[in-house]
Write a protein that holds these residues in place. Structure first.
Motif, PDB file in Angstrom:
ATOM      1  N   UNK A 205       0.842  -1.206   0.000  1.00 51.47           N
ATOM      2  CA  UNK A 205       0.000   0.000   0.000  1.00 51.47           C
ATOM      3  C   UNK A 205       0.873   1.251   0.000  1.00 51.47           C
ATOM      4  N   UNK A 206       1.900   1.237   0.858  1.00 50.94           N
ATOM      5  CA  UNK A 206       2.811   2.391   0.925  1.00 50.94           C
ATOM      6  C   UNK A 206       3.475   2.599  -0.425  1.00 50.94           C
ATOM      7  N   UNK A 207       3.888   1.491  -1.061  1.00 49.36           N
ATOM      8  CA  UNK A 207       4.549   1.597  -2.365  1.00 49.36           C
ATOM      9  C   UNK A 207       3.619   2.254  -3.370  1.00 49.36           C
ATOM     10  N   UNK A 208       2.365   1.858  -3.331  1.00 53.96           N
ATOM     11  CA  UNK A 208       1.430   2.390  -4.313  1.00 53.96           C
ATOM     12  C   UNK A 208       1.197   3.886  -4.097  1.00 53.96           C
TER      13      UNK A 208
ATOM     14  N   UNK B 199       4.919   5.180 -11.722  1.00 50.04           N
ATOM     15  CA  UNK B 199       5.839   4.872 -10.626  1.00 50.04           C
ATOM     16  C   UNK B 199       5.154   4.023  -9.567  1.00 50.04           C
ATOM     17  N   UNK B 200       3.818   4.179  -9.449  1.00 50.55           N
ATOM     18  CA  UNK B 200       3.071   3.338  -8.513  1.00 50.55           C
ATOM     19  C   UNK B 200       3.251   1.876  -8.901  1.00 50.55           C
ATOM     20  N   UNK B 201       3.102   1.590 -10.185  1.00 48.92           N
ATOM     21  CA  UNK B 201       3.259   0.210 -10.651  1.00 48.92           C
ATOM     22  C   UNK B 201       4.679  -0.289 -10.383  1.00 48.92           C
ATOM     23  N   UNK B 202       5.658   0.563 -10.683  1.00 51.15           N
ATOM     24  CA  UNK B 202       7.055   0.157 -10.497  1.00 51.15           C
ATOM     25  C   UNK B 202       7.366  -0.170  -9.043  1.00 51.15           C
ATOM     26  N   UNK B 203       6.946   0.717  -8.139  1.00 51.33           N
ATOM     27  CA  UNK B 203       7.277   0.513  -6.729  1.00 51.33           C
ATOM     28  C   UNK B 203       6.510  -0.664  -6.139  1.00 51.33           C
TER      29      UNK B 203
ATOM     30  N   UNK C 219      -0.186 -12.182  -3.365  1.00 44.60           N
ATOM     31  CA  UNK C 219      -0.299 -12.139  -4.825  1.00 44.60           C
ATOM     32  C   UNK C 219      -1.538 -11.386  -5.255  1.00 44.60           C
ATOM     33  N   UNK C 220      -2.611 -11.603  -4.527  1.00 48.37           N
ATOM     34  CA  UNK C 220      -3.877 -10.941  -4.844  1.00 48.37           C
ATOM     35  C   UNK C 220      -3.743  -9.427  -4.688  1.00 48.37           C
ATOM     36  N   UNK C 221      -3.093  -9.043  -3.577  1.00 44.37           N
ATOM     37  CA  UNK C 221      -2.913  -7.609  -3.324  1.00 44.37           C
ATOM     38  C   UNK C 221      -2.087  -6.971  -4.446  1.00 44.37           C
ATOM     39  N   UNK C 222      -1.018  -7.684  -4.807  1.00 42.74           N
ATOM     40  CA  UNK C 222      -0.158  -7.156  -5.874  1.00 42.74           C
ATOM     41  C   UNK C 222      -0.956  -6.985  -7.150  1.00 42.74           C
ATOM     42  N   UNK C 223      -1.768  -8.005  -7.466  1.00 45.43           N
ATOM     43  CA  UNK C 223      -2.566  -7.965  -8.686  1.00 45.43           C
ATOM     44  C   UNK C 223      -3.517  -6.771  -8.669  1.00 45.43           C
TER      45      UNK C 223
ATOM     46  N   UNK D 172      -2.987   0.461 -11.053  1.00 43.13           N
ATOM     47  CA  UNK D 172      -1.983   1.354 -11.648  1.00 43.13           C
ATOM     48  C   UNK D 172      -2.117   1.387 -13.152  1.00 43.13           C
ATOM     49  N   UNK D 173      -2.243   0.214 -13.754  1.00 46.73           N
ATOM     50  CA  UNK D 173      -2.338   0.167 -15.217  1.00 46.73           C
ATOM     51  C   UNK D 173      -3.600   0.889 -15.682  1.00 46.73           C
ATOM     52  N   UNK D 174      -4.696   0.667 -14.939  1.00 48.08           N
ATOM     53  CA  UNK D 174      -5.936   1.348 -15.298  1.00 48.08           C
ATOM     54  C   UNK D 174      -5.784   2.850 -15.229  1.00 48.08           C
TER      55      UNK D 174
END
Lengths: 164, 350
Positions: free
Chosen positions: A55-58, A75-79, B20-24, B30-32
Motif C-alpha cells: 500500500x505504501x509503495x502504491x 511509478x506506482x506500478x514500479x514501486x 499475490x492478490x494484493x499485488x494484482x 496502476x495500469x488502469x
C-alpha cells in the motif's frame, strides 16, 4: 524476523526517502542518485512483513507520478512491483548472507528500471538514458548500507518498545 | 510437537495469504490509472490536484538547502553592495535610454502595422516564476512555483532573460512542470532573424543542442545566425530570441541541410523564468471603423488556420477567442514561409 517494528520508523524512513529522492543535487552526481524509495520499500518488504509495504509503495508511487509529471500509475506500478518481488524473495534473502542478498536483488532493481523505461517509451515521455540506467549500479551497491542502517534503527526502537 | 513446528513455520515464512492478490489489485489499478490518464481523461484531475497539494510541503522542504545556501546573501560587505548598486544604476540608465528609443519604434511599428491592417505586437502578459530545486531526473524538465492559481495553462511558453526556455506540460494547483527546448519532443517554429526564413527547430535530446532538420539545401543560412521565434502556431510568442546556429551539415546528395544550434536561454543555470501568455488580450477598440473591419476580415480568413493549429488549452475558455489575435501576424509573413512549408513533408521519409 517477526519482531515488532515501529510504524513511526516505517513512515519516517519512507518520507525521508521521498524527500531525498526529490532534493536537487549538483549536476555531476545526479546520474548516480540511488533509487532510495525503492530501496527503503524493499527493506520493509523483506524485514517487516507485517507492515503494509504494498500500500505504501502504491501511494508513494502516485506521489512520484505527480512529482515527475508522469502518467498517474507509472511509478506506482514500479514501486508496487519492487515491494512484491522483495516480499516474495524475502525467505531467500533472509537465509543468504548479506552480500549474496545484494546480488540477488540486482534483477529486482533492473526490472523496476526497465518497467519505467518501457512505460516512458509507451507514453512518449523521453528520459535521459544515463540518468535512467546509472542508478542501477548505485542502488545495488547501497543495499547493504540501507539494510544495516534501517535494521539498526528498527531493532533499537523495537527493543526499547518491548522493554518496559 | 506438531503445533510447535506449525507455529515455527509461520514465523519463518511470514508471507501473507493474499500477497499475490494484493499485488494484482494494485498493479491493475496502476495500469488502469495509466491508461485513463494517458488518454487525457479529465476525471483524474482531482486526484492529481490533491496529491500535488499534499506534496506542497515536500516541495518546500526540498527548497530548504537552496534557501540556507542563499542565506549568505545577508552577510555581504557594504562595498560589494555599493558597487553592485552603482553598476545597476548605470545599467538602468542605459536601458532607459534604449527604452525611450523603443517607445518611438513601437509607436512607429504600430502605425505601420495599422497601415498593413494587421494587429500584432511584441507586447505580451508575463509572470515571473521561481524555478524550484526539485530533482526531475531522469527527465529533463523543470518545476516552477506558479500553477493553476496564477492562470498558468498547459502549453504555455517559458522564457528567461536570454530567450525561450520551453513550455509547460503539466499544471498543478501551486506548481507546474515545464519541458526544456532541448528535449526531443519539442519543436518550435522559428525564423532566421537575418533573412526571415521560416523553419522548425527540434531539440536533439542531449540537453545541449537544437537541430534544424528542414533547411533547404540552397537556403541562405550562416553559422552565427540568430534564430527568433516566429509565433506560427500561436503557442510561442513571436520575436523572442531562440538560439544561434553553430554548425551546418550538408550531406552530399541530400536536398536538405541540417543546422545545429545552441539555445540562447540559459537552461541549466538561473533560478527564475518568465511565463508568457501567447494570446494577447483583445485589442482596445480602434477608433477607425475601417481598420476594425479590415482586422475582422483578416480574423475570419485566419479562422481556418486557428482551427488547424493544435488548441493550446483545455480549460481556458477565454483563450479560444484571444488566440485569434496572434494568429493575424503571420498573415503578411506567410508568403515568405510558403517556399519552406511545402518542403517540410518530403523531408519526413528520410
Amino acid at each position: 524476523m517477526n519482531r515488532d517494528s515501529n510504524p513511526l520508523v516505517f513512515l519516517f524512513s519512507l518520507l525521508l526517502a521521498l524527500v531525498l529522492q526529490a532534493i536537487a543535487l549538483p549536476e555531476l552526481i545526479t546520474p548516480f542518485r540511488p533509487l532510495l524509495l525503492a530501496l527503503t520499500l524493499a527493506y520493509w518488504a523483506v524485514y517487516a512483513p507485517e507492515m503494509p509495504a504494498l500500500l505504501a509503495a502504491w501511494l508513494l508511487g502516485l506521489c512520484c507520478d505527480v512529482l515527475y509529471g508522469a502518467p498517474l500509475g507509472q511509478y506506482a506500478l514500479g514501486l508496487v512491483t519492487v515491494a512484491y518481488a522483495a516480499r516474495r524473495l524475502s525467505d531467500t534473502l533472509l537465509a543468504f548472507p548479506l552480500w549474496q542478498a545484494t546480488l540477488a536483488l540486482v534483477p529486482v532493481w533492473a526490472l523496476y528500471i526497465f518497467l519505467m523505461f518501457w512505460i516512458d517509451g509507451l507514453t512518449h515521455h523521453p528520459a535521459d538514458a544515463l540518468h535512467r540506467w546509472m542508478p542501477l549500479l548505485t542502488t545495488s551497491l547501497l543495499w547493504p548500507v540501507i539494510a544495516g542502517l534501517l535494521g539498526g534503527m528498527n531493532s533499537r526502537r523495537s527493543r526499547r518498545g518491548i522493554l518496559p | 510437537m506438531n503445533t510447535l513446528s506449525d507455529s515455527a513455520r509461520k514465523t519463518l515464512f511470514p508471507r501473507g495469504p493474499g500477497l499475490g492478490l494484493k499485488f494484482l489489485l494494485f498493479a491493475t489499478l496502476s495500469v488502469g490509472l495509466m491508461v485513463t490518464d494517458h488518454h487525457g481523461d479529465t476525471r483524474l484531475r482531482p486526484v492529481r490536484e490533491w496529491t500535488a497539494r499534499a506534496l506542497q510541503p515536500l516541495l518546500w522542504v526540498t527548497s530548504l538547502p537552496q534557501a540556507t545556501f542563499n542565506l549568505g546573501d545577508h552577510f555581504r560587505s557594504r562595498e560589494d553592495l555599493l558597487t553592485e548598486n552603482q553598476s545597476l544604476h548605470q545599467k538602468q540608465l542605459e536601458l532607459e535610454g534604449r527604452l525611450l528609443r523603443m517607445d518611438a519604434l513601437e509607436a512607429e511599428n504600430a502605425r505601420i502595422r495599422e497601415l498593413l491592417s494587421s494587429a500584432a505586437s511584441l507586447q505580451t502578459r508575463v509572470l515571473i516564476a521561481e524555478i524550484l530545486r526539485v530533482d526531475q531526473n531522469p527527465y529533463r524538465q523543470i518545476v516552477l512555483n506558479k500553477g493553476e492559481h496564477d492562470g498558468v495553462y498547459k502549453g504555455q511558453a517559458v522564457v528567461d532573460a536570454e530567450g525561450i526556455m520551453g513550455q509547460v506540460i503539466e499544471v498543478n494547483p501551486g506548481s507546474s512542470v515545464a519541458l526544456l527546448v532541448t528535449d526531443s519532443d519539442i519543436g518550435v517554429p522559428v525564423e532566421i532573424n537575418r533573412t526571415g526564413l521560416q523553419t522548425i527547430a527540434l531539440g536533439r535530446g542531449d540537453g545541449q543542442t537544437l537541430s534544424l532538420p528542414y533547411l533547404p539545401g540552397n537556403a541562405d543560412v550562416k553559422v552565427g545566425d540568430l534564430l527568433v521565434s516566429s509565433g506560427l502556431g500561436g503557442r510561442y510568442p513571436p520575436g523572442y530570441p531562440f538560439g544561434k546556429i553553430s554548425e551546418l551539415r550538408h550531406p552530399a546528395g541530400e536536398n536538405f541541410m541540417e543546422g545545429i544550434a545552441y539555445p540562447s536561454a540559459r537552461l541549466n543555470q538561473g533560478h527564475q523564468a518568465l511565463l508568457v501568455w501567447a494570446e494577447r488580450p483583445a485589442l482596445p477598440a480602434e477608433p477607425e471603423p475601417a481598420v476594425e473591419q479590415a482586422t475582422d476580415a483578416n480574423a475570419g480568413a485566419n479562422n481556418t488556420k486557428t482551427k488547424a493549429s493544435p488548441a493550446p488549452t483545455r480549460r481556458d475558455t477565454t483563450a479560444a477567442h484571444k488566440l485569434e489575435t496572434p494568429q493575424k501576424k503571420p498573415a503578411p509573413a506567410t508568403p515568405a514561409a510558403a517556399p519552406v512549408k511545402p518542403a517540410t513533408p518530403p523531408a519526413k521519409p528520410r
